[in-house]
Structures are given as structure tokens and as C-alpha cells.
Design an enzyme around this catalytic site. Structure first.
Site, PDB file in Angstrom:
ATOM      1  N   TYR A 105      37.110  46.164  84.976  1.00  0.00           N
ATOM      2  CA  TYR A 105      37.094  47.284  84.520  1.00  0.00           C
ATOM      3  C   TYR A 105      36.458  48.011  85.637  1.00  0.00           C
ATOM      4  O   TYR A 105      35.401  47.806  86.173  1.00  0.00           O
ATOM      5  CB  TYR A 105      36.378  47.390  83.099  1.00  0.00           C
ATOM      6  CG  TYR A 105      37.033  46.932  81.902  1.00  0.00           C
ATOM      7  CD1 TYR A 105      38.508  46.637  81.908  1.00  0.00           C
ATOM      8  CD2 TYR A 105      36.326  46.862  80.686  1.00  0.00           C
ATOM      9  CE1 TYR A 105      39.285  46.217  80.886  1.00  0.00           C
ATOM     10  CE2 TYR A 105      37.014  46.408  79.539  1.00  0.00           C
ATOM     11  CZ  TYR A 105      38.168  45.984  79.554  1.00  0.00           C
ATOM     12  OH  TYR A 105      39.138  45.462  78.524  1.00  0.00           O
TER      13      TYR A 105
ATOM     14  N   LEU B 174      43.874  52.374  67.280  1.00  0.00           N
ATOM     15  CA  LEU B 174      44.677  53.713  66.631  1.00  0.00           C
ATOM     16  C   LEU B 174      46.170  53.401  67.304  1.00  0.00           C
ATOM     17  O   LEU B 174      46.800  54.497  66.881  1.00  0.00           O
ATOM     18  CB  LEU B 174      44.156  54.924  67.406  1.00  0.00           C
ATOM     19  CG  LEU B 174      42.522  55.057  66.802  1.00  0.00           C
ATOM     20  CD1 LEU B 174      42.089  56.372  67.273  1.00  0.00           C
ATOM     21  CD2 LEU B 174      42.437  55.091  65.466  1.00  0.00           C
TER      22      LEU B 174
ATOM     23  N   VAL C 249      49.621  56.168  67.458  1.00  0.00           N
ATOM     24  CA  VAL C 249      49.750  57.532  66.423  1.00  0.00           C
ATOM     25  C   VAL C 249      49.514  58.736  67.246  1.00  0.00           C
ATOM     26  O   VAL C 249      50.373  59.865  66.883  1.00  0.00           O
ATOM     27  CB  VAL C 249      48.427  57.241  65.277  1.00  0.00           C
ATOM     28  CG1 VAL C 249      48.644  58.418  64.400  1.00  0.00           C
ATOM     29  CG2 VAL C 249      49.212  56.246  64.613  1.00  0.00           C
ATOM     30  N   PHE C 250      48.545  59.052  68.272  1.00  0.00           N
ATOM     31  CA  PHE C 250      48.163  60.436  68.436  1.00  0.00           C
ATOM     32  C   PHE C 250      48.547  60.375  70.059  1.00  0.00           C
ATOM     33  O   PHE C 250      48.228  61.474  70.754  1.00  0.00           O
ATOM     34  CB  PHE C 250      46.474  60.585  68.360  1.00  0.00           C
ATOM     35  CG  PHE C 250      46.072  60.656  66.992  1.00  0.00           C
ATOM     36  CD1 PHE C 250      46.346  61.119  66.272  1.00  0.00           C
ATOM     37  CD2 PHE C 250      45.331  59.331  66.736  1.00  0.00           C
ATOM     38  CE1 PHE C 250      46.009  60.920  64.689  1.00  0.00           C
ATOM     39  CE2 PHE C 250      44.991  59.056  65.379  1.00  0.00           C
ATOM     40  CZ  PHE C 250      45.227  59.937  64.419  1.00  0.00           C
TER      41      PHE C 250
END
Length: 290
Positions: free
Chosen positions: A49, A205, A208-209
Site C-alpha cells: 500500500y 459497498l 453501488v455508488f
């Protein structure tokens, strides 16, 4: 069986550093405090990362915070070799040699400024991985007290079984959400339940968005009515949907928005009516269950 006790929702730190939010030490320290105040005590890392920088940034913030190590759990992942200025790699690849697993885990400990990892995961499966060699590395790290539990990320059931035949596997981090429910229907979660492997859900999530298509439009339309019924935001409802699965999935939330972090606590407490749970799955599939 795992020896670690992870929080019901995990904080994903992938985007805290230079890959996205670019939090400085003070901001990262504050974010750790916000998570702990909202009962999110587990933090999900990977050596890669921030092009191998985020663990070190987090470690500086953790040291500055003076938070007792036993108040949190740290997860890290290893095995992916990126092409970056800090590495002499010419192509992205995987390395699951005993020497690399051990050295990578030890480097994560140094960067995070801690004596042990609660969980070490192999980041992705490699065609060249040798189960015996992996098991030797895990045994060494456990016997030296450098890791408590071991697991995998993005491994299929057969790949997991290959490793599990040689060493205990306590976790498998997979992509799972209302828009990506494949592990629920392809036998992955069944296998994990049968073998006491706890699923960790990356990207809980889903899309969806992030995407506008027939699937996400159906879900967003349904979520409007569910938000009115439960008096909670759509994020909380989608996380609660994951938490209700009997495999005891732990979602990894990557947000640094304080209000959204606070709402995650409400998601843990929410119990969806069974028909609402199936309504979300139905909306995602675009058809009724058989």
C-alpha cells in the site's frame, strides 16, 4: 480456529497514504483515534500500500498516538511484488518463498513499529506457490511470536485447501458486496464455514455508488425505501446486509469520512428483516430467487 478477536468492522488503510488521501502523521493519528472511538479496533494493511510507504506512515502515527498496542489488531498482507522505485522489479509478480514471507512480515513489523501482527495474509495466490514452503514460513513466524494468525486473500476454495493441508488458515479476504455476491453462491462461504475460516470482505459497498447501470439503479431505488424504514444511511444498510450472513463476514471499510465511520457502529447493531435482506439480493440479481 483463529486466536485473534477482530472488530466487527475493519478499517482499511489502503487509501490513507499517498495512493489517495495523503494523510499526514497527525491526520492519520486522528483517524486511528476516530476508529477506536467507534469500536473499529482492527486495521487492514498490505506491504504494497502506498508503493510500500503506508505501513511506515501508519507506524509513525501509531507511535505518536501513544495508544496501547493491545487496544488494536493489525493485519498485513505480503507476496505481491510491485514495480516501483523502491524495488528492483522489472515486472509485477508474486513471491511466496519462505525467505520472502518471513522478511516481508519482519519488514511490516518494523514499519508499523510493533512486535507482532495479529494476522498475516498472503495477498494473492501464485501459480508457483509451494504449500510446504509457505507452511514452514508460517510456523517460523508463529513460533517466534511475530504473527498470531495466518490467512489468505483472494484464494479460491481449492487453493485454500492446498494451503490448509499444510498449515492452519484462519481468514480469507475476498471481494463481497451486494453487487458482487459470487462467494455466497459459488460454494466459497460454504467451504469457509465448514473449515472455520472467517471471511473478510474487501470493497463491501461494491459498485453501488461508483457505477450507473441497471443493477445499481435497482439497488439505489430499493435503498431509498429501506433508509426511510430503518432511519439509517444506505452505507449502514449495505454493511448490515453483509454482517447478517451466517459465515460471519467482517467488512473492511476504507472510508476516512468521520460521519461514515460513526455510522458503521449502527450497521453492526442493525438486524434487517428477512424479506428486506432478500429484497437487496433480488434487486442485485434482477430476478426473484428460484
Amino acid at each position: 480456529m483463529s486466536k485473534t478477536n477482530l472488530s466487527p468492522v475493519i478499517a482499511g488503510v489502503m487509501n490513507w497514504g499517498i495512493w489517495d488521501k495523503k494523510l499526514n502523521t497527525k491526520e492519520m493519528e486522528n483517524m486511528i483515534h476516530v476508529c477506536l472511538e467507534n469500536k473499529i479496533t482492527t486495521f487492514d494493511h498490505a506491504d504494497t500500500y502506498g508503493d510500500y510507504t503506508t505501513e511506515s506512515d501508519f507506524g509513525k502515527a501509531l507511535a505518536s498516538s501513544k495508544i496501547a498496542r493491545e487496544k488494536m489488531q493489525l493485519i498485513s498482507k505480503c507476496g505481491v511484488q510491485l514495480v516501483t522505485e523502491s524495488r528492483q522489479n522489472t515486472i509485477r509478480h508474486y513471491d511466496f518463498s519462505k525467505e520472502y514471507i518471513i522478511s516481508s512480515a519482519e519488514n511490516s513489523l518494523k514499519n508499523l513499529q510493533t512486535d507482532y501482527l495479529d494476522v498475516l495474509l498472503l495477498h494473492r495466490p501464485s501459480p508457483l506457490m509451494e504449500a510446504d514452503e509457505i507452511a514452514e514460513a508460517v510456523l517460523k513466524l508463529k513460533s517466534d511470536g511475530k504473527i498470531i494468525d495466518f490467512g489468505l486473500a483472494s484464494f479460491t476454495s481449492s487453493q485454500t485447501e492446498l494451503i490448509r493441508q499444510k498449515t492452519e488458515v484462519s481468514y480469507n479476504q475476498v471481494q463481497f458486496s451486494a453487487t458482487n455476491y459470487k462467494p455466497m453462491v459459488d460454494g466459497s462461504f460454504d467451504y469457509m464455514q465448514m473449515n472455520n475460516i472467517r471471511p473478510l470482505s474487501g470493497n463491501p459497498l461494491g459498485s453501488v455508488f461508483r457505477e450507473d447501470n441497471s443493477q445499481t439503479r435497482r439497488l439505489k431505488k430499493l435503498l431509498v425505501s429501506l433508509m426511510e424504514k430503518y432511519h439509517l444511511g444506505s452505507d449502514s444498510i449495505l454493511i448490515a446486509w453483509i454482517l447478517q450472513h451466517p459465515a460471519k463476514i467482517i467488512p473492511i471499510a476504507g472510508t476516512v469520512n468521520v460521519a461514515r465511520i460513526q455510522s458503521l457502529k449502527k450497521a453492526v447493531e442493525l438486524k434487517l428483516d428477512k424479506e428486506d435482506w432478500f429484497a437487496i439480493w433480488t434487486a442485485s440479481m434482477g430476478e426473484d430467487v428460484a
